[in-house]
Design a protein around this motif. Sequence first.
Motif, PDB file in Angstrom:
ATOM      1  N   ILE A 100       0.849  -1.182   0.000  1.00  0.00           N
ATOM      2  CA  ILE A 100       0.000   0.000   0.000  1.00  0.00           C
ATOM      3  C   ILE A 100       0.887   1.235   0.000  1.00  0.00           C
ATOM      4  CG2 ILE A 100      -1.788   1.262   1.235  1.00  0.00           C
ATOM      5  CD1 ILE A 100      -2.626  -1.472   2.424  1.00  0.00           C
ATOM      6  N   GLY A 101       0.791   2.014  -1.071  1.00  0.00           N
ATOM      7  CA  GLY A 101       1.611   3.217  -1.193  1.00  0.00           C
ATOM      8  C   GLY A 101       0.743   4.451  -1.313  1.00  0.00           C
ATOM      9  N   GLY A 102       0.125   4.840  -0.228  1.00  0.00           N
ATOM     10  CA  GLY A 102      -0.716   6.025  -0.282  1.00  0.00           C
ATOM     11  C   GLY A 102      -1.516   6.220   0.988  1.00  0.00           C
ATOM     12  N   LEU A 103      -2.301   7.244   0.975  1.00  0.00           N
ATOM     13  CA  LEU A 103      -3.130   7.634   2.108  1.00  0.00           C
ATOM     14  C   LEU A 103      -4.486   6.925   2.008  1.00  0.00           C
ATOM     15  CD1 LEU A 103      -3.381   9.539   4.553  1.00  0.00           C
ATOM     16  CD2 LEU A 103      -4.200  11.285   2.956  1.00  0.00           C
ATOM     17  N   ILE A 104      -4.799   6.127   3.010  1.00  0.00           N
ATOM     18  CA  ILE A 104      -6.045   5.359   3.005  1.00  0.00           C
ATOM     19  C   ILE A 104      -7.169   6.212   3.576  1.00  0.00           C
ATOM     20  CG2 ILE A 104      -7.204   3.285   3.822  1.00  0.00           C
ATOM     21  CD1 ILE A 104      -4.413   1.986   3.995  1.00  0.00           C
ATOM     22  N   GLY A 156      -7.867  13.218  -4.468  1.00  0.00           N
ATOM     23  CA  GLY A 156      -7.478  12.526  -5.689  1.00  0.00           C
ATOM     24  C   GLY A 156      -6.250  11.654  -5.549  1.00  0.00           C
ATOM     25  N   ARG A 157      -5.617  11.676  -4.383  1.00  0.00           N
ATOM     26  CA  ARG A 157      -4.429  10.855  -4.168  1.00  0.00           C
ATOM     27  C   ARG A 157      -4.619   9.919  -2.984  1.00  0.00           C
ATOM     28  NH1 ARG A 157      -0.958  16.033  -3.924  1.00  0.00           N
ATOM     29  NH2 ARG A 157      -1.464  15.582  -1.782  1.00  0.00           N
ATOM     30  N   THR A 158      -5.832   9.506  -2.773  1.00  0.00           N
ATOM     31  CA  THR A 158      -6.120   8.619  -1.652  1.00  0.00           C
ATOM     32  C   THR A 158      -6.558   7.254  -2.172  1.00  0.00           C
ATOM     33  OG1 THR A 158      -8.400   9.412  -1.540  1.00  0.00           O
ATOM     34  CG2 THR A 158      -6.785  10.527  -0.131  1.00  0.00           C
ATOM     35  N   LEU A 159      -6.551   6.287  -1.269  1.00  0.00           N
ATOM     36  CA  LEU A 159      -6.922   4.918  -1.616  1.00  0.00           C
ATOM     37  C   LEU A 159      -8.203   4.527  -0.884  1.00  0.00           C
ATOM     38  CD1 LEU A 159      -3.357   3.412  -1.250  1.00  0.00           C
ATOM     39  CD2 LEU A 159      -4.540   3.922  -3.381  1.00  0.00           C
ATOM     40  N   ASP A 160      -9.066   3.804  -1.570  1.00  0.00           N
ATOM     41  CA  ASP A 160     -10.337   3.355  -1.011  1.00  0.00           C
ATOM     42  C   ASP A 160     -10.109   2.085  -0.182  1.00  0.00           C
ATOM     43  OD1 ASP A 160     -12.899   2.494  -0.467  1.00  0.00           O
ATOM     44  OD2 ASP A 160     -13.493   2.282  -2.560  1.00  0.00           O
ATOM     45  N   PRO A 161     -10.383   2.118   1.124  1.00  0.00           N
ATOM     46  CA  PRO A 161     -10.149   0.941   1.952  1.00  0.00           C
ATOM     47  C   PRO A 161     -11.023  -0.246   1.558  1.00  0.00           C
ATOM     48  CG  PRO A 161     -11.333   2.605   3.191  1.00  0.00           C
ATOM     49  CD  PRO A 161     -10.919   3.238   1.905  1.00  0.00           C
ATOM     50  N   ASP A 162     -12.193   0.007   0.995  1.00  0.00           N
ATOM     51  CA  ASP A 162     -13.053  -1.098   0.562  1.00  0.00           C
ATOM     52  C   ASP A 162     -12.424  -1.848  -0.609  1.00  0.00           C
ATOM     53  OD1 ASP A 162     -14.941  -0.399   2.510  1.00  0.00           O
ATOM     54  OD2 ASP A 162     -15.948   0.980   1.144  1.00  0.00           O
ATOM     55  N   GLU A 196       1.231 -11.106  -5.127  1.00  0.00           N
ATOM     56  CA  GLU A 196       1.401  -9.692  -4.807  1.00  0.00           C
ATOM     57  C   GLU A 196       0.321  -8.846  -5.457  1.00  0.00           C
ATOM     58  OE1 GLU A 196       5.397  -7.480  -4.744  1.00  0.00           O
ATOM     59  OE2 GLU A 196       4.566  -6.977  -6.710  1.00  0.00           O
ATOM     60  N   SER A 197      -0.111  -7.809  -4.726  1.00  0.00           N
ATOM     61  CA  SER A 197      -0.993  -6.765  -5.265  1.00  0.00           C
ATOM     62  C   SER A 197      -0.470  -5.438  -4.758  1.00  0.00           C
ATOM     63  CB  SER A 197      -2.445  -6.956  -4.823  1.00  0.00           C
ATOM     64  OG  SER A 197      -3.013  -8.061  -5.461  1.00  0.00           O
ATOM     65  N   VAL A 198      -0.539  -4.427  -5.625  1.00  0.00           N
ATOM     66  CA  VAL A 198      -0.006  -3.104  -5.284  1.00  0.00           C
ATOM     67  C   VAL A 198      -1.092  -2.053  -5.414  1.00  0.00           C
ATOM     68  CG1 VAL A 198       1.690  -1.341  -5.894  1.00  0.00           C
ATOM     69  CG2 VAL A 198       2.309  -3.763  -6.057  1.00  0.00           C
ATOM     70  N   PHE A 199      -1.225  -1.208  -4.402  1.00  0.00           N
ATOM     71  CA  PHE A 199      -2.113  -0.053  -4.449  1.00  0.00           C
ATOM     72  C   PHE A 199      -1.239   1.175  -4.355  1.00  0.00           C
ATOM     73  CE2 PHE A 199      -5.019  -3.306  -3.188  1.00  0.00           C
ATOM     74  CZ  PHE A 199      -6.222  -2.917  -3.756  1.00  0.00           C
ATOM     75  N   ASP A 200      -1.348   2.045  -5.342  1.00  0.00           N
ATOM     76  CA  ASP A 200      -0.516   3.240  -5.399  1.00  0.00           C
ATOM     77  C   ASP A 200      -1.402   4.440  -5.685  1.00  0.00           C
ATOM     78  OD1 ASP A 200       1.547   5.022  -5.621  1.00  0.00           O
ATOM     79  OD2 ASP A 200       2.545   3.989  -7.254  1.00  0.00           O
ATOM     80  N   ALA A 201      -1.251   5.494  -4.921  1.00  0.00           N
ATOM     81  CA  ALA A 201      -2.115   6.671  -5.039  1.00  0.00           C
ATOM     82  C   ALA A 201      -1.465   7.781  -5.847  1.00  0.00           C
ATOM     83  CB  ALA A 201      -2.482   7.179  -3.649  1.00  0.00           C
ATOM     84  N   ARG A 202      -0.903   7.480  -6.959  1.00  0.00           N
ATOM     85  CA  ARG A 202      -0.272   8.507  -7.779  1.00  0.00           C
ATOM     86  C   ARG A 202      -1.283   9.311  -8.532  1.00  0.00           C
ATOM     87  NH1 ARG A 202       5.081   5.696 -10.194  1.00  0.00           N
ATOM     88  NH2 ARG A 202       5.572   4.657  -8.306  1.00  0.00           N
TER      89      ARG A 202
END
Length: 62
Positions: free
Chosen positions: A8-12, A33-39, A56-62
């Motif tokens: 997880i690379g971002g603000l949840i 616009g740079r956040t990640l959805d916890p759901d 592996e799974s990657v979440f990135d808030a770019r």
Amino acid sequence: MYAGSLIIGGLIERGDIHRMVAGQPEKYGDAGGRTLDPDAIAGVAWKMFSAGDSAESVFDAR
């Protein structure tokens, strides 16, 4: 045995840190616009666990 990595690379959204950052835009800037959805993260984590076929799974808030 299954081992996986959820990176997880971002603000949840909706978390304590998100509230702190969103509450101080003068210090941290606009997080919009740079956040990640916890759901979405939870859905992928559950799919990884239940299927056991993804390493592996990657979440990135770019």
